[in-house]
Design a protein around this motif. Structure first.
Motif, mmCIF file in Angstrom:
data_model
loop_
_atom_site.group_PDB
_atom_site.id
_atom_site.type_symbol
_atom_site.label_atom_id
_atom_site.label_comp_id
_atom_site.label_asym_id
_atom_site.label_seq_id
_atom_site.Cartn_x
_atom_site.Cartn_y
_atom_site.Cartn_z
ATOM 1 N N ARG A 129 0.769 -1.245 0.176
ATOM 2 C CA ARG A 129 0.045 0.144 0.040
ATOM 3 C C ARG A 129 0.916 1.284 0.285
ATOM 4 N N GLY A 130 0.236 2.397 -0.388
ATOM 5 C CA GLY A 130 0.977 3.502 -0.509
ATOM 6 C C GLY A 130 1.636 3.831 -2.033
ATOM 7 N N PRO A 131 2.098 5.093 -2.170
ATOM 8 C CA PRO A 131 2.438 5.613 -3.640
ATOM 9 C C PRO A 131 3.623 4.519 -4.111
ATOM 10 N N SER A 132 3.394 3.967 -5.279
ATOM 11 C CA SER A 132 4.502 3.296 -5.901
ATOM 12 C C SER A 132 5.886 4.237 -6.067
ATOM 13 N N LYS A 133 7.112 3.593 -6.472
ATOM 14 C CA LYS A 133 8.394 4.213 -6.442
ATOM 15 C C LYS A 133 8.528 5.281 -7.548
ATOM 16 N N ARG A 134 7.863 4.789 -8.597
ATOM 17 C CA ARG A 134 7.753 5.693 -9.943
ATOM 18 C C ARG A 134 6.612 7.026 -9.782
ATOM 19 N N ALA A 135 5.890 6.642 -8.847
ATOM 20 C CA ALA A 135 4.770 7.946 -8.324
ATOM 21 C C ALA A 135 5.627 8.766 -7.665
ATOM 22 N N ILE A 136 6.633 8.158 -6.703
ATOM 23 C CA ILE A 136 7.239 9.164 -5.907
ATOM 24 C C ILE A 136 8.276 10.043 -6.731
ATOM 25 N N THR A 173 0.581 19.663 -8.214
ATOM 26 C CA THR A 173 -0.626 19.693 -7.482
ATOM 27 C C THR A 173 -1.549 18.688 -7.625
ATOM 28 N N ILE A 174 -1.759 18.210 -9.041
ATOM 29 C CA ILE A 174 -2.132 17.278 -9.372
ATOM 30 C C ILE A 174 -1.780 15.729 -8.889
ATOM 31 N N LEU A 175 -0.545 15.676 -9.009
ATOM 32 C CA LEU A 175 0.306 14.576 -8.449
ATOM 33 C C LEU A 175 0.005 14.609 -7.040
ATOM 34 N N ALA A 176 0.039 15.356 -6.209
ATOM 35 C CA ALA A 176 -0.203 15.413 -5.007
ATOM 36 C C ALA A 176 -1.624 14.850 -4.418
ATOM 37 N N HIS A 177 -2.647 15.388 -5.426
ATOM 38 C CA HIS A 177 -3.994 14.854 -5.234
ATOM 39 C C HIS A 177 -3.957 13.289 -5.082
ATOM 40 N N ASN A 178 -3.025 12.635 -5.803
ATOM 41 C CA ASN A 178 -3.221 11.122 -5.662
ATOM 42 C C ASN A 178 -2.813 11.143 -4.302
ATOM 43 N N LEU A 179 -1.848 11.596 -3.631
ATOM 44 C CA LEU A 179 -1.261 11.381 -2.259
ATOM 45 C C LEU A 179 -2.255 11.645 -1.080
ATOM 46 N N ILE A 280 -10.157 8.210 -23.342
ATOM 47 C CA ILE A 280 -9.370 7.154 -24.149
ATOM 48 C C ILE A 280 -7.984 7.560 -24.041
ATOM 49 N N GLU A 281 -7.615 8.877 -24.181
ATOM 50 C CA GLU A 281 -6.227 9.179 -24.745
ATOM 51 C C GLU A 281 -5.395 8.961 -23.566
ATOM 52 N N VAL A 282 -5.813 9.077 -22.386
ATOM 53 C CA VAL A 282 -4.986 8.798 -21.195
ATOM 54 C C VAL A 282 -5.271 7.697 -20.469
ATOM 55 N N ALA A 283 -5.966 6.803 -20.797
ATOM 56 C CA ALA A 283 -6.180 5.744 -19.976
ATOM 57 C C ALA A 283 -4.974 4.654 -19.740
ATOM 58 N N ALA A 284 -4.699 4.279 -18.485
ATOM 59 C CA ALA A 284 -3.543 3.341 -18.263
ATOM 60 C C ALA A 284 -2.136 3.796 -19.123
ATOM 61 N N THR A 285 -1.944 4.919 -18.863
ATOM 62 C CA THR A 285 -0.571 5.522 -19.535
ATOM 63 C C THR A 285 0.154 6.562 -18.620
ATOM 64 N N PHE A 286 1.240 6.083 -18.298
ATOM 65 C CA PHE A 286 2.262 6.648 -17.521
ATOM 66 C C PHE A 286 3.067 7.772 -18.331
ATOM 67 N N PRO A 287 3.387 8.860 -17.926
ATOM 68 C CA PRO A 287 2.838 9.648 -16.398
ATOM 69 C C PRO A 287 1.557 10.334 -16.948
ATOM 70 N N TRP A 288 0.958 10.430 -18.056
ATOM 71 C CA TRP A 288 -0.268 11.127 -18.425
ATOM 72 C C TRP A 288 -1.502 10.815 -17.466
ATOM 73 N N ALA A 289 -1.583 9.585 -17.044
ATOM 74 C CA ALA A 289 -2.660 9.407 -16.493
ATOM 75 C C ALA A 289 -2.739 9.860 -14.906
ATOM 76 N N HIS A 290 -1.175 9.945 -14.267
ATOM 77 C CA HIS A 290 -1.131 10.438 -13.309
ATOM 78 C C HIS A 290 -1.348 12.261 -13.371
ATOM 79 N N LEU A 291 -0.958 12.749 -14.401
ATOM 80 C CA LEU A 291 -1.141 14.219 -14.542
ATOM 81 C C LEU A 291 -2.322 14.745 -14.968
#
Length: 363
Positions: A129-136, A173-179, A280-291
């Motif tokens: 549980r918690g943020p993944s390494k690449r998310a951090i 700010t958007i990435l911190a929303h995940n956290l 559809i453009e950002v589904a399951a795509t890193f890092p765009w889904a995060h951002l």
């Protein structure tokens, strides 16, 4: 498909709506009056005293403290995938609630959401549980770049570097929303570099918008009124309907538009699917889904899971949708962008409920 607010017979009218000045704390206090938790924590029809659990809660103290006096049924169900939370709950039981729940949402064991949750738990139970390494790494990188660019832009008084700083600050700010949806952690306070409060957003976003999406208990929608009125209202004047097309991007440039349907089956998960659109453009795509808030439907139903995990859940999600006869479709960013402007002009809701689904379809 036509957007609509949930029908009012299922809810007590929230008095705080009539107040001229709406705040997160005001929403919290008025909701306590309607929830029948009597100063405790309400989950379904039971009242629980979690005072001794504050320091032991795996998700951190803040979640427990800020929800005292509330009906936390939906946030409890969405936040706890493991059955262990439900097993220890009787330890804190005080008594049955005296009034009915002020929410139409259901969580039947054989219903859509509970079925999906069991499958998601099996899929993720061995994932830390918690943020993944690449998310951090991603959010730390954005913070460092934001700070460096802000220093450079100030030193050289350069407008273009300042604008670039703003772009990276927005990403931070958007990435911190995940956290801040997850257990208490120090990185969630990166969000406050935007000069917004983590605590306030946990109320307006996590406890309100995520739980009561696109209804009259969705504080994020109602804070925009009267300038932006996404709910269908017959009394909308032309300035509100069409003038908002001009000024709405200055307030809230949303990538998914208001879409809540009337549904006979009040399963919470089904209503989340009705209310949220995915691009559809950002589904399951890193890092765009995060951002850009990608994989948004799964994020709404399982907000405490790190955004990096969501892309792995599509197989069990699609399987469950198929079994329950639920339509789930991706849309394009452009269509959703146009849709939010269309929604601002709506005056009449859809009064035809969607098909009532109470049990899985046989294959």
């Amino acid at each position: 498909m036509t957007p609509i607010k949930l029908s009012w017979p299922d809810w007590k009218y929230p008095e705080w709506i009539d107040e001229g000045y709406r705040t997160t704390r005001g929403w919290l206090e008025k909701k306590k009056r309607d929830d029948g938790a009597e100063g405790l924590w309400r989950i379904h029809n039971g009242l629980y005293d979690l005072t001794t659990w504050v320091d032991k809660h795996p998700g951190g103290k803040l979640w427990i403290k800020m929800t005292q006096g509330l009906d936390v049924t939906e946030i409890f169900e969405a936040s706890h995938l493991s059955p262990s939370a439900e097993k220890i709950l009787p330890t804190f039981f005080v008594r049955e609630a005296r009034i009915s729940r002020n929410s139409p949402y259901t969580f039947h064991p054989g219903g859509f959401f509970r079925t999906l949750k069991r499958r998601v738990y099996e899929k993720t139970k061995n994932i830390k549980r918690g943020p993944s390494k690449r998310a951090i790494v991603l959010i730390d990188l954005f913070v460092v770049i934001t700070l460096l660019l802000s220093i450079i832009s100030a030193k050289y008084f350069n407008f273009y570097i300042g604008a670039l700083t703003g772009i990276f600050l927005t990403g931070t700010t958007i990435l911190a929303h995940n956290l801040f949806h997850q257990r208490d952690n120090w990185r969630m306070y990166y969000f406050q570099l935007s000069l917004m409060s983590v605590t306030d957003w946990r109320i307006s976003h996590a406890l309100s918008h995520h739980i009561y999406t696109n209804t009259r208990l969705d504080l994020e929608i109602l804070l925009m009124e009267p300038l932006l009125q996404w709910f269908p209202k017959e009394q909308k004047n032309w300035i509100v309907k069409y003038g908002s097309w001009i000024y709405s991007p200055l307030f809230y440039c949303s990538l998914y538009f208001l879409q809540a349907f009337s549904r006979n089956d009040k399963d919470w998960g089904l209503n989340q699917i009705d209310a949220v659109n995915d691009r559809i453009e950002v589904a399951a795509t890193f890092p765009w889904a995060h951002l850009s808030f990608g994989d948004h439907t799964l994020h709404h139903m399982f907000p405490t899971l790190d955004h990096d995990i969501l892309s792995e859940l599509y197989p069990v999600f699609e399987k469950t949708c198929l079994e329950f006869g639920v339509e789930f479709r991706f849309n394009t960013t452009w269509n959703l962008f146009k849709g939010q402007f269309h929604q601002l002009t709506r005056t009449l809701p859809n009064t035809v409920p969607r098909e009532n689904i109470t049990a899985p379809l046989k294959s």
